[in-house]
Design an enzyme around this catalytic site. Sequence first.
Site, PDB file in Angstrom:
ATOM      1  N   ASP A 187      -1.240   0.796  -9.651  1.00 14.19           N
ATOM      2  CA  ASP A 187      -1.404  -0.450  -8.908  1.00 14.19           C
ATOM      3  C   ASP A 187      -2.858  -0.795  -8.608  1.00 14.19           C
ATOM      4  O   ASP A 187      -3.208  -1.963  -8.458  1.00 14.19           O
ATOM      5  CB  ASP A 187      -0.574  -0.455  -7.624  1.00 14.19           C
ATOM      6  CG  ASP A 187      -0.731   0.803  -6.797  1.00 14.19           C
ATOM      7  OD1 ASP A 187      -1.607   1.633  -7.115  1.00 14.19           O
ATOM      8  OD2 ASP A 187       0.040   0.965  -5.832  1.00 14.19           O
ATOM      9  N   ASP A 202      -4.446   8.056   1.670  1.00 11.97           N
ATOM     10  CA  ASP A 202      -3.052   8.465   1.466  1.00 11.97           C
ATOM     11  C   ASP A 202      -2.800   9.962   1.460  1.00 11.97           C
ATOM     12  O   ASP A 202      -1.806  10.413   2.005  1.00 11.97           O
ATOM     13  CB  ASP A 202      -2.469   7.887   0.168  1.00 11.97           C
ATOM     14  CG  ASP A 202      -2.225   6.402   0.259  1.00 11.97           C
ATOM     15  OD1 ASP A 202      -2.278   5.877   1.383  1.00 11.97           O
ATOM     16  OD2 ASP A 202      -2.007   5.765  -0.767  1.00 11.97           O
TER      17      ASP A 202
END
Length: 883
Positions: A70, A480
Amino acid sequence: MRRTRILTAVLALAAGLLAGTPPALAASTPTTTLAADTYTWKNARVDGGGFVPGIVFNRSEKNLAYARTDIGGAYRWVQATKSWTPLLDSVGWNEWGHTGVVSLASDSVDPDRVYAAVGTYTNGWDPTNGAVLRSADRGASWQKADLPFKLGGNMPGRGMGERLAVDPNKNSVLYLGAPSGKGLWRSTDSGASWSQVTAFPNAGNYVQDPTDTSGYASDNQGVVWVTFDESTGTRGSATQTVYVGVADKDNAVYRSTDGGATWSRLAGQPTGYLAHKGVLDAVNGYLYLAYSDKGGPYDGGKGRLWRYATKTGTWTDISPVAEADTYYGFGGLTVDRQHPGTVMATAYSSWWPDTQIFRSTDSGGTWTKAWDYTSYPNRSNRYTMDVSSVPWLTFGANPSPPEQTPKLGWMTEALEIDPFDSARMMYGTGATVYGTENLTDWDAGGQFTVKPMVQGLEETAVNDLASPPSGAPLLSALGDIGGFRHTDLTKVPSMMYTSPNLTSTTSLDYAESSPNTVVRVGDLDSGPHIGFSTDNGANWFAGSDPSGVTGGGTVATASDGSRFVWSPAGTGVQYTSGFGTSWSASAGIPAGAVVESDRVDPKTFYGFKSGKFYVSSDGGATFTASAAGNLPTGDSVRFKALPGTKGDVWLAGGASDGAYGLWHSADSGATFTKLSGVDQADTIGFGKAATGSSYQTLYTSAKIGGVRGIFRSTDKGASWTRINDDAHQWGWTGAAVTGDPRVYGRVYVATNGRGIVYGDTSDTGGGGGTDPTPPPTGACSVTYRITNQWPGGFQADVSLTNTGSSAWTGWNLGWSFADGQKITQLWNADHTQSGAAVTARNVGWNANVAPGSTAGFGFTGSWTGSNTKPTAFKLGDQTCTTS
């Protein structure tokens, strides 16, 4: 996982880094050599680290597969090494959004051709429109067709697809489903030009959150997939029947039976759901559809699987569970091309206790699951998992049933059976690509083995980097997954930072004269936002938060590790002595300031906010604004103090509608001088000085001489050499850069989605680092400690102390296991094992051990029956005492 990746670069870019027209070049320009030095670029291995929403196999050539990410570009599978090679590293700074890939298509007529639809955001965060890239050499080089609208590789709904498809009969024809109400687009010249299919009746209407004023969650997710029925065409003639999925819960599937001239809604179709995928089995005449009530990839509470008979128009609900029993949507969907009656699907949004994978061998008539409950909460798995190649995928978790570690996955929107090998399957998760090569054991009642198939695919977003003068060569702050301590850049670390397990680390620092002291801060849903280490980041303990902290912000440690200054989100700048058991508010500096420390004076700290530079000489208790002017007025600024020299500060940043460049201060920020020839600069870092130079090497991500790149200066900024090239740009590199203080020419570059990139120079005249060959000798003592043990596995730490009178310039330590234990992963040393015998050897940074000093390493291993500690250790031929 990507809960925070959206913001990694966007908030910085929104401040104006890439907006407007670059400023005119200053009249005086330093010497700039473009790519005069040849660099070798690699990734510090993490293996994965982000969401893989799409995997595409070519239907006519074996072992040709692609993956899209992404924000981190596209990759091609390399069968010989079972790894991925990056394809979009040539994307430059001004088009950083083209590292987001919303769709991929591999041409089955001409397998050399591959297409990528690129663009990261459909709102104003992305400064450029989307594009379709086309390659005739499998992604080695690209041509670009710009589009008149944006694409959203990191937008909601990005796991749906594929939006881009090549006609399998006439490969000059391609279709692209667009977001934002832009409809369906077609190319008839192999992707060179595109026009809207005006006859297509529905541009979609589903938005995740219509109240979102940023335009991110309120964007129309649009036309989301295109599927050809290859049986309705002949080679060289356009396929007549084309199916298209639309983000519209009442009108999700359309069809053309005349090569795209006219379109109609499929009659009798289910409503109330979005069709994430539409996969056609032309042999049996079935279109399979995976439905969810949400666009994903995070959300989705209900879902169904349907089968459409293309010849009769019959719809059949083939869902493997009752609608009432779903708490997830269906996303991943694939057909076994060798055995078309075999269908698989995933519960992509089943976060807890795990994702689910479903398999049918009778076209959806009956299903089996990858795992079932025996008696709740106990599970029976049809699979085994082996994450030894990427051990951090356990996330250091020790969950209670029915959760397990490692998880089978989450956000599992990409699922593909190899069209040439029924036994091989790959699927994407929020953190990796998993796969199996014995999938068909599922049908025989056995267990198939799931392993990471992700080597070479590096997808972390990097927020900060540090390379201390001793200890591990690289410490990272990542979005993350927190960050890692790399003792060997070529190996995957065993675990990310834990205690605390920050979801994203926003800043880290080490004490310059005491590099074992390290601090990091970051984001966490609940719990402390700060962690400390006293062993160079090998182990951590959580600190306490001042009142009001909501996020990590930036942090700095005194040069001797005696105190810390923290500028967290949610409250003002704070300082503490010791390890953050209590905090006091700093005076004279605004909230949200970026903070750093002087690398010599432990009482001196620096800050920057909105054009003002701040200095503290009392350990962060009070700050005074410097009189220095003409600094960037915005907050897109990064600055660092030079190791070894008090008060030597370099500041980079700005925006193209104001002050933008690189500044230097030799008086602790009282005055700054702007380097006249640096047009723009966004990062600054230091590394080992070149041979004959008295000043450390400078590195920056900058625009110099009208060229964007990564630059190096060995003469205090008087001249610059571009050290990357047009094939190695990695989109946006504005978060961090640092040189290596021990290896001349080595530089570590932060990317936003391509992981940690590091480069080594071919210039041997700079004075390289050392890699001593260990001559094992000398008196020694060893402490062997099992720190954790579980059924079949354990973790141990080993401390090796020099008890002699002479320093070691290298070491190797040998022992034997009594019970057949096997080492699975070892860090802070290299090792070999032959049967029971193990030898651990120093790595470059811990070769030198002074008398009375200790070198340590740790490992994980497996055991059966017993796990007796070794009792005899040898340093070469010398027997060590043990404790």
